[in-house]
Structures are given as structure tokens and as C-alpha cells.
Design an enzyme around this catalytic site. Sequence first.
Site, PDB file in Angstrom:
ATOM      1  N   ARG A  55     -11.035  24.645  -5.838  1.00 60.95           N
ATOM      2  CA  ARG A  55     -10.592  23.775  -4.745  1.00 60.95           C
ATOM      3  C   ARG A  55     -10.850  24.438  -3.389  1.00 60.95           C
ATOM      4  NH1 ARG A  55      -4.600  21.004  -3.862  1.00 60.95           N
ATOM      5  NH2 ARG A  55      -5.056  20.143  -1.800  1.00 60.95           N
ATOM      6  N   ASN A  60      -7.648  14.049 -10.543  1.00 61.45           N
ATOM      7  CA  ASN A  60      -8.550  13.589  -9.494  1.00 61.45           C
ATOM      8  C   ASN A  60      -9.992  13.992  -9.753  1.00 61.45           C
ATOM      9  OD1 ASN A  60      -6.887  12.202  -7.609  1.00 61.45           O
ATOM     10  ND2 ASN A  60      -5.971  14.154  -7.005  1.00 61.45           N
ATOM     11  N   CYS A  93      -1.859   7.083  -9.579  1.00 62.86           N
ATOM     12  CA  CYS A  93      -1.785   7.861  -8.347  1.00 62.86           C
ATOM     13  C   CYS A  93      -0.400   7.659  -7.757  1.00 62.86           C
ATOM     14  CB  CYS A  93      -2.862   7.400  -7.368  1.00 62.86           C
ATOM     15  SG  CYS A  93      -2.892   8.300  -5.798  1.00 62.86           S
ATOM     16  N   HIS A 131      -7.489   6.532  -3.466  1.00 60.81           N
ATOM     17  CA  HIS A 131      -7.599   7.293  -2.222  1.00 60.81           C
ATOM     18  C   HIS A 131      -8.425   6.561  -1.163  1.00 60.81           C
ATOM     19  CE1 HIS A 131      -6.363  11.449  -4.067  1.00 60.81           C
ATOM     20  NE2 HIS A 131      -5.473  10.482  -4.248  1.00 60.81           N
ATOM     21  N   TYR A 140      -5.587   9.081   3.142  1.00 60.33           N
ATOM     22  CA  TYR A 140      -6.976   9.490   2.933  1.00 60.33           C
ATOM     23  C   TYR A 140      -7.961   8.752   3.826  1.00 60.33           C
ATOM     24  CZ  TYR A 140      -5.174  12.065  -1.020  1.00 60.33           C
ATOM     25  OH  TYR A 140      -4.458  12.951  -1.783  1.00 60.33           O
TER      26      TYR A 140
END
Length: 429
Positions: free
Chosen positions: A90, A144, A164, A194, A244
Site C-alpha cells: 500500500r 478492495n 463497502c 468508491h 473518494y
Amino acid sequence: MKLAVVGGGSTYTPELIDGFARLRATLPVTELVLVDPAADRLGLVGGLARRIFAKQGHEGRIVTTSDLDAGVEGADAVLLQLRVGGQAARQRDETWPLECGCVGQETTGAGGLAKALRTVPVVLDIAERVRRTNPNAWIIDFTNPVGIVTRALLRAGHKAIGLCNVAIGLQRKFAARLGVDPSALHLDHVGLNHLTWETGVRLGGPEGENVLPRLLAEHGEAIADDLRLPRSVLDRLGVVPSYYLRYFYSHDAVVEELRTKPSRAAEVAEMERRLLEMYGDPALDEKPELLAKRGGAFYSEAAVDLAAALLGGTSGGGTAGGGSPYQVVNTYNNGTLPFLPDDAVVEVQAAVGPKGAVPLPVPALDPLYTGLIAHVTAYEDLALDAALRGGRDRVFKALLAHPLIGQTERADGLTDRLIAHNREHLPWA
């Protein structure tokens, strides 16, 4: 009822455990299996999970194992919450896109594509092993990028649905600002995972009074602050975008911001270190307050409601949906948004039952939203193709198609960086 959580060593897991314990009347779990290859983390999380169950008087059995096949065998539902490559991957996803002037984020843009490429093959392997041991199990995906991962699962013929926590988080915040119980609010939630907007906030159900104009008039500044968007954007659009959308509506400003502060991955890694220390305390028997800052707020209630609806023969358990028979999920479009193919995965309100999710009708959307939804859906098509078949050209095409990239020079540079930083997870590279 047996449930399995793949990625059970995640620091998210105590949030899920707390929901299972509090809402045991909605979802009567008799056995909960936490599956994770990281034995040290699994031991800490499993110990806290047992203490949470014991404190709240839950009689269910909690099992920890690194054996996936044994863990999912006989499960009625399998929840997926894994991170291939961990926080180190990440961190890279949030860093190298900035070198090309693009947002570094783990679920959208180039970083989101990298995560999809690492994740889809692993999830499909897990799903195939679930199908071999228990073909009737539901797979609930919280991993995700949820939209792409859910689409991969559905295309492969799995009994899968994506989840989500954005919608339930907004529902709870709106209810608090309006001074009503969450059960009173129904969100007109529409888009892709998102990439969603609340086009209405209704009292009493899908046909209830739309109080969104009042919500924006009375609480617009606070809502805008939560989303880190200008109040004027909400007023001009008359809707509430998800957090987002900031990456789209304020892309260049976000890039500059990300270049000058520690990454979210670094913040989360430090939080995880502290959380795992807390989880090792034998006196701790509840989820710590710090966990709320980790992300995934209200995930447990949404997961309980969804699992209860899928396994219990009712449409919604009334926990995440606040008493509503509907829940926001990721599922096949099937004509819900007529400008998308039927096999696109959309995130909308749906009636959920043992046969799956049936989306509610969605009123015609403004081209401002349909254009972006269609654009990102086209990117997701190419992203899934790259995840399934590999190859530099497929990665390049997916990046070129993304509305946050869209330039050949940038797409080339991002392609090289994506492959270089992910070779260990991409057999074809």
C-alpha cells in the site's frame, strides 16, 4: 451457523467481532473461523476476539487457523478482507504514482490498478477452494477494489456479493445531524464502488420525503468538511459525493497535498503496530477506540445485516440498514443503470435475500454522473482483463483509460513503475 473470515488476522477484525457479539440475535453464529497465514497476528486477534465474545455473553466458538481449506469447509458464508502485499505494498501504491503527477491512492488511479492486479488472482483462487469444499457458501467481499474484485468473482460463477462501509457511514452521520434514528433514513445511493453519490436522503423508505435539501442547507459546511470538499461543490451539485470523489474533483490539489505529508499507509502502519500491542493485552476485552481511526467504521453492522439477509431468508436484518429491508451492495447491474452493460458491477440499494441482491430502480441520472460512471466502468473492464491475463499492454490500456490518467506519456511511465514495484505478485512480469 458457521462463518469464515479470510484475512482474519487483520486489525479490522475486532470491529467485525464486536458486531457479531452485539447482534447475535440477528446473526446467530455458532462457529467463527479466522483464517490468516500470519500466525503471530492471528494469535493476537483471535485472543481478543474470544475475550470480546466472552464479555458479551456470546456462546459461539472462535477458531483460528492458517489452513484455508479447513477453515472454509462447511462455512455458510466466507468474508474476504485481505490485503495482498500488506501495508508495504500500500505504501508503494500511494507513492510511485506521484512521480508521474498522478494521485497515489490504494483503490483508484494507478495505485488502485496495482492493488487489483495483485488481488484478483488471489481472491479467485480462494473462491475456487471455497467452491470445492462448500459450493453453497456465499462469498462476501470487503477486499478492495471491491467493484473489480466482485466482478471477477461473479464472472467466474461464484455466489458473491460486494460490501463497502461508505453508505452506512454516511447514513449514520446524516441521522446524527438530523436527530433521527438511522432506521428512519434511506439513502438514494448510486454509482460504482468508491465512485458514488447520495442523490437523495429519505425519511421512512424509498418513497419517503427527501430531506437532502434540508440536510445541505443546515449542515452543508460540516458535511463538506468531512468530505474535504468545498461547501460550494455540494451546493452547486445538490448531492453528497463520497469522499473518494475528492480524487476526481480536486485531483491536482490532492496530488500536491500528498507530496508534502506522510502517506496514509504510513499512518495506518503505525496504527496497526499500536493496535496489535493493545490486542496482546490479556485484560482488553473490547475493541479499542483507536480502531475507529483505522477505517471500516460500521463495517461489522453492514456485514451482519448482509449475512443475515443472505442466510436467514429475510431482506435485510435491520442492523446496518437501520430496520430497512434494503442494503447498499455491489452486484451485477442487470439494467439498473441502462447506460452500462448488464455485467457491470454497480453499488446501489438492493433487496437482499437467499437468492442474492435485486437492485432497486434508480431514477435517470444527470450526464455529469453517467459520464464519469461509464468512463470508470470502461477502465474497470480493462483492469479486470489485465488482472486475469496480464501483460504490459493490458496494464497500459487500463491506465490510459482511467479518467485520472488519460495521457500516453503518463500511462507509459506509470506502467513501468507499476510492474517494477509489483513483480513478486505478477507471475507474467
